[in-house]
Design an enzyme around this catalytic site. Structure first.
Site, PDB file in Angstrom:
ATOM      1  N   HIS A 144       1.003  -1.152  -0.145  1.00 53.13           N
ATOM      2  CA  HIS A 144      -0.024  -0.001  -0.088  1.00 53.13           C
ATOM      3  C   HIS A 144       0.953   1.463  -0.140  1.00 53.13           C
ATOM      4  O   HIS A 144       1.973   1.112   0.460  1.00 53.13           O
ATOM      5  CB  HIS A 144      -0.690  -0.196   1.297  1.00 53.13           C
ATOM      6  N   ASP A 173       3.342  -4.817   7.754  1.00 56.95           N
ATOM      7  CA  ASP A 173       1.714  -4.261   7.807  1.00 56.95           C
ATOM      8  C   ASP A 173       0.667  -5.203   7.946  1.00 56.95           C
ATOM      9  O   ASP A 173       0.422  -6.107   6.871  1.00 56.95           O
ATOM     10  CB  ASP A 173       1.616  -3.512   6.554  1.00 56.95           C
ATOM     11  N   GLN A 189      -4.631  -5.627   6.786  1.00 57.70           N
ATOM     12  CA  GLN A 189      -5.601  -6.669   6.204  1.00 57.70           C
ATOM     13  C   GLN A 189      -5.527  -8.020   6.735  1.00 57.70           C
ATOM     14  O   GLN A 189      -6.203  -8.798   6.082  1.00 57.70           O
ATOM     15  CB  GLN A 189      -5.221  -6.468   4.547  1.00 57.70           C
ATOM     16  N   LYS A 232     -10.236  -1.344  10.196  1.00 55.05           N
ATOM     17  CA  LYS A 232     -10.580  -2.341   9.546  1.00 55.05           C
ATOM     18  C   LYS A 232     -10.935  -3.794  10.047  1.00 55.05           C
ATOM     19  O   LYS A 232     -11.162  -4.779   9.610  1.00 55.05           O
ATOM     20  CB  LYS A 232      -9.432  -2.560   8.549  1.00 55.05           C
ATOM     21  N   CYS A 264      -4.848   2.546  -3.858  1.00 53.68           N
ATOM     22  CA  CYS A 264      -3.296   3.024  -2.895  1.00 53.68           C
ATOM     23  C   CYS A 264      -2.245   2.112  -3.345  1.00 53.68           C
ATOM     24  O   CYS A 264      -1.590   1.852  -2.476  1.00 53.68           O
ATOM     25  CB  CYS A 264      -3.556   3.249  -1.465  1.00 53.68           C
TER      26      CYS A 264
END
Lengths: 149, 404
Positions: B114, B191, B194, B217, B357
């Site tokens: 991202h 990261d 997600q 999220k 993104c």
């Protein structure tokens, strides 16, 4: 759904998928890139002038049906117009999209571009419809600045 | 188990929400927790000597402990609150990257990052002279082992990797990347934005040096994120933002800083966000990741199967279902994703369209944008059916104009 069929109508679909104006002009007087960074739409407008008259206009680039059709229909409308007429038409189109101009008589000068009058019902797509018009606005301003020098 | 009933927005509207990869909907339990905070406990943590402020402090700090436990970090002070994953990554870029990298060092990212885990590292690279390198994906939309082994070298100082791609849904083998990077002496930033909504994260098992995620999220309110970092690394780092609550002594010309975690939490924090995140974790733990995965596996497999039947679609997903999470990118051949999304919207189906993104990934794939449907445990097979139905409708509208 009515709004949708209103926007994705034959005129807009034909122009978006199969535009005769999507090409490179061999020689042009002004060339301007326009893009919407959020959605990745990118167009490049080329303009050929004959004195004060827009003799030819063409575009290349990519984007959604609405941005492509709006560009193509704008070109249809502006070819053969004088710079002054073009400025007025561009101004009227932008005002129509913002719902600032609703006078039917005034809107007539937009010709086919009036097809986008209901795009304000799809707010997410307004900037797609405006991309080419803002881009030509920049060209016309550049031309004006050049004249003043 | 009808989990949809816990989500007022899904109850109150007719929409089929397939954009949980952008932000999840919020259960009543989270909404109520935030409301209860303002009704009963609102005061500025760490500031007042009165009972109310101390209660607010306690709730705030207890949530930190809850998160530490949730991701199995060794020490509670390894949990730093931020605005979102992006801010946490910027903290790392400035407080770790800028200060530890030099000319000739390498930063290695994956091509599927991202922008939030990419643009800050471009800045670090430009300022420090470190080289920015990418691990690319194969035709299976996954990073091959060989790519990991050749790109992460003795010069590599930082590896940034998304656990799950927000475009492709590919689950990266972060454990392998971390193991190899550590062998080469690099630190690894994961990261987890997600992944954490869908799968158990254990930072000690992963052995990652840093890990970031956003609360919104994973059912929590917008505007709250978390940075996890190994204590010894965080202790060596300088503060990112300066101001109140992150100091020890302030003189006219000099300041000494507070110990972890306050050192990295300048100014009044998003306390309602923290409270909401705590309630979101309670909710996830109540259902359990096993159940979440079971539900999602069924929906996502069904979606893969049904979407594969539409021959006018291009799907961008790994054939290995075990390495695929709840995100599916696709295009109707010859039709722009924004048009598809608008037509789906008119059928009350919410999907994302655009570059998500991840422009470098789009360029690598040779496309401008995709449509993206992303699923969460509150979705069901009916949602998939509505998506397929709406896609058929979109295709019908465009069919006679598609030139290619």
């Amino acid at each position: 759904m009515d709004d949708l069929n209103d926007i994705y109508n034959d005129l807009i679909m034909e122009h978006s998928m199969n535009s005769c104006h999507k090409k490179k002009l061999g020689k042009c007087d002004f060339c301007q890139m326009g893009h919407n960074p959020n959605c990745g739409d990118e167009i490049s407008l080329e303009i050929k002038l004959n004195g004060n008259v827009i003799e030819n206009l063409a575009f290349t680039g990519h984007g959604c049906a609405i941005s492509q059709a709006s560009t193509s229909i704008m070109i249809d409308t502006l070819i053969g117009k004088s710079i002054e007429e073009a400025k007025e038409i561009v101004q009227t189109f932008i005002e129509m999209i913002k719902r600032e101009e609703t006078n039917e008589e005034n809107l007539k000068k937009l010709e086919d571009a009036i097809a986008f009058r209901n795009i304000c019902n799809m707010p997410a797509r307004v900037k797609c419809a405006l991309l080419a018009w803002h881009t030509i606005e920049d060209i016309l301003k550049e031309k004006e600045a050049k004249n003043e020098k | 188990m009808n989990l949809k009933q816990d989500f007022p927005l899904l109850q109150n509207s007719k929409i089929t929400y397939l954009d949980s990869g952008a932000t999840s909907q919020k259960p009543l339990q989270v909404i109520h927790a935030v409301q209860e905070f303002y009704e009963k406990y609102n005061a500025n943590p760490h500031r007042g000597a009165y009972t109310l402020s101390m209660e607010a402090t306690e709730i705030y700090e207890n949530t930190r402990q809850k998160i530490a436990h949730f991701i199995n970090s060794k020490h509670t002070e390894e949990i730093i609150f931020s605005k979102n994953a992006t801010e946490a990554l910027n903290l790392l870029a400035y407080s770790y990257g800028m200060e530890n990298l030099k000319n000739g060092d390498e930063i290695v990212l994956s091509i599927m990052e991202h922008h939030s885990n990419l643009v800050p590292w471009q800045k670090v690279s430009k300022v420090t002279g470190a080289n920015l390198k990418y691990m690319y994906i194969g035709s299976d939309f996954e990073i091959a082992d060989e790519e990991i082994e050749t790109k992460i070298t003795d010069q590599t100082k930082i590896v940034g990797i998304t656990h799950v791609s927000n475009v492709l849904g590919t689950i990266n083998n972060v454990k392998k990347i971390i193991k190899h990077a550590h062998k080469k002496g690099a630190v690894v930033i994961v990261d987890a934005s997600q992944s954490i909504p869908h799968m158990k994260i254990d930072v000690q098992d992963l052995d990652c040096d840093f890990l970031v995620f956003s609360g919104h999220k994973m059912l929590a309110p917008l505007g709250i994120g978390v940075l996890y970092g190994k204590r010894e690394l965080l202790n060596q780092m300088n503060p990112f933002l300066m101001g109140g609550d992150m100091i020890e002594y302030v003189y006219e010309q000099e300041t000494t800083f507070a110990p972890l975690p306050n050192k990295f939490e300048a100014g009044t924090q998003n306390v309602e966000g923290v409270i909401g995140l705590g309630a979101a974790i309670d909710y996830i733990e109540k259902i359990g990741y096993d159940t979440i995965q079971e539900i999602e596996k069924e929906i996502v497999s069904y979606a893969r199967q049904e979407l594969s039947k539409l021959d006018y679609l291009t799907l961008y997903l790994t054939p290995n279902e075990a390495n695929h999470s709840g995100v599916i990118s696709f295009n109707i051949k010859g039709v722009h994703p924004h048009d598809v999304a608008s037509i789906l919207d008119s059928q009350n189906v919410c999907i994302r369209s655009g570059n998500h993104c991840a422009q470098p990934l789009m360029r690598f794939l040779g496309i401008d944008s995709t449509c993206r449907a992303s699923f969460y445990f509150y979705n069901d097979k009916e949602d998939v059916d509505r998506l397929v139905w709406a896609l058929k409708k979109a295709y019908e509208m465009f069919k006679k104009y598609i030139t290619k």
